[in-house]
Enzyme design. Structure first.
Site, short mmCIF file in Angstrom:
data_model
loop_
_atom_site.label_atom_id
_atom_site.label_comp_id
_atom_site.label_asym_id
_atom_site.label_seq_id
_atom_site.Cartn_x
_atom_site.Cartn_y
_atom_site.Cartn_z
NE ARG A 35 -3.37 2.77 0.27
CZ ARG A 35 -2.89 3.86 -0.27
NH1 ARG A 35 -1.69 3.84 -0.88
NH2 ARG A 35 -3.54 4.99 -0.21
CB THR A 144 -16.78 -3.63 -1.22
OG1 THR A 144 -17.36 -2.40 -1.64
CG2 THR A 144 -16.64 -4.53 -2.44
CB SER A 179 -14.50 -0.60 -10.38
OG SER A 179 -14.30 -1.24 -9.12
CE1 TYR A 181 -11.38 -3.45 -3.68
CE2 TYR A 181 -13.30 -2.05 -4.05
CZ TYR A 181 -12.50 -2.79 -3.20
OH TYR A 181 -12.83 -2.89 -1.88
CG HIS A 182 -16.55 -2.34 -6.61
ND1 HIS A 182 -16.30 -1.13 -7.22
CD2 HIS A 182 -16.67 -2.07 -5.28
CE1 HIS A 182 -16.30 -0.17 -6.31
NE2 HIS A 182 -16.51 -0.71 -5.12
CE LYS A 185 -12.46 -6.01 -1.35
NZ LYS A 185 -11.85 -6.46 -0.09
CG ASN A 240 -11.10 11.09 3.89
OD1 ASN A 240 -11.83 11.20 4.87
ND2 ASN A 240 -10.32 10.04 3.70
CD GLU A 325 -20.70 7.00 -9.77
OE1 GLU A 325 -20.48 6.07 -8.97
OE2 GLU A 325 -20.30 8.17 -9.57
#
Length: 387
Positions: A35, A144, A179, A181-182, A185, A240, A325
């Site tokens: 990371r 997620t 994505s 990434y998703h 998962k 953030n 999206e």
């Protein structure tokens, strides 16, 4: 209990190590520190200065008296994973050790392939290690809410009773990730469910919403214990970004119309959810899914909450959305399992007032304004930083 935390150097991993050890568990910390390499690759850094894991562990021992053995292991190395699990002999494994950013997976082919190989193969190696060393080890895996996407029906906790042509069965809730990434998962979830069904393993899949906050009861005891706060266009969260922009007097940058709605939770609730899952394990052969979130907000609502919490004028700018999206959609998530185990959630507005804004004020000199600019477009196939 003995708990081995994978990805222990990360945003959630390190607070979890401290929280579980403070809760009376013997905790081991495993990481390969990749990371931190992503930051070097992208030319960004956490807003909060974070210590190396070795110094964190030493500081935690000085502050709390708790020893945390560490393992430097890449989950791609299946033999090393087996050796670490055999050496520590955990009752439970908390698995955070994956590439976690949707934008990172969408940069280009190389990053998409890396994300899927790293995440899926790493989790397979963990499953094989558990099966080889001790099938009774309870796997608590961070999933997620993004696995589900934004379906036009209520999102159940992992499973769905389905009736089709007069016949009924219990099936995994349909997935529509947004994505690569998703998608990784989703593959993890299917592989874990298969391992529980075929090998009799026990697993809890925590489909988590967007986490906010950086401070926990443990981390505030010493500045060396702080976790990271990401705000860049790849690893940063919208909350953030908004808080930092408000503190700096910058407009809050909303992608599209701001109607995108997501589940969210406080970092203090995340570590408590992990504790509850660890201390109330799944049965042998059970694949259990908890939707780990406490509230849901649209991006526009988050911007409004930040503007209300911050003591100063706040403007909002609407940018073209680089993601593919739905911006206006139905979103209703069932999340009853963790509250039934005792979760008492914190609220977003309280966290902003008492924690996030104060943290940003202390470290605002570290902000790189260029990091806010969105550079990853879901429609592109090439790395925008190289074209």
């Amino acid at each position: 209990m003995r708990v081995l935390v994978l990805g222990a150097d990360g945003y959630l991993g390190w607070p979890t190590v401290m929280y579980l050890s403070e809760a009376g568990h013997e905790v081991g910390a495993l990481d390969n520190f990749v990371r931190r390499q992503y930051d070097s690759e992208l030319g960004v850094q956490s807003l909060t200065p974070i210590e190396p894991l070795s110094r964190r562990v030493r500081a935690w021992r000085e502050v709390s008296g708790h020893e945390v053995p560490t393992y430097v292991v890449d989950l791609q190395d299946g033999e090393a994973v087996v050796e670490a699990v055999r050496d520590f002999r955990p009752d439970a494994i908390v698995h955070y050790a994956e590439q976690r950013a949707a934008p990172y997976s969408m940069i280009d082919r190389k990053h998409a392939v890396y994300t899927q190989v790293n995440n899926v193969v790493g989790t397979l190696n963990v499953l094989y290690a558990i099966a080889e060393v001790d099938p009774s080890i309870h796997l608590v895996k961070l999933g997620t809410m993004g696995e589900y996407g934004t379906p036009n029906v209520d999102i159940e906790e992992g499973w769905l009773e389905l009736t089709h042509k007069g016949r009924t069965d219990r099936v995994l809730f349909p997935k529509k990730p947004g994505s690569f990434y998703h998608l990784s998962k989703v593959h993890d979830s299917h592989n874990i469910e298969f391992a529980t069904r075929i090998w009799g393993l026990r697993a809890t899949d925590l489909n988590q919403g967007v986490v906010y906050g950086v401070e926990t009861e443990q981390s505030v005891r010493d500045p060396r214990l702080v976790t990271r706060l990401d705000y860049d266009d790849v690893f940063g969260t919208v909350l953030n970004r908004f808080v930092i922009q408000a503190v700096l007097g910058q407009p809050l940058t909303v992608y599209g119309g701001g109607g995108q709605t997501r589940g969210m939770l406080d970092i203090r609730d995340t570590v408590e959810c992990i504790r509850l899952a660890v201390e109330n394990p799944a049965e042998a052969g059970e694949f259990r899914v908890f939707n780990q979130m406490t509230e849901s907000f649209s991006v526009a609502e988050i911007a409004k909450t930040v503007a209300s919490a911050y003591n100063g004028p706040v403007e909002v700018d609407y940018l073209d959305n680089p993601r593919v999206e739905l911006e206006d959609h139905y979103y209703n998530v069932v999340h009853t399992a963790l509250p039934s185990l005792g979760l008492e959630p914190h609220l977003l507005s309280d966290t902003l007032i008492t924690s996030l804004i104060d943290v940003v004020e202390r470290h605002k000199d570290r902000v790189d304004l260029e990091a806010f600019r969105p550079q990853v477009d879901w429609r592109r196939h090439a790395n925008p930083r190289q074209t």
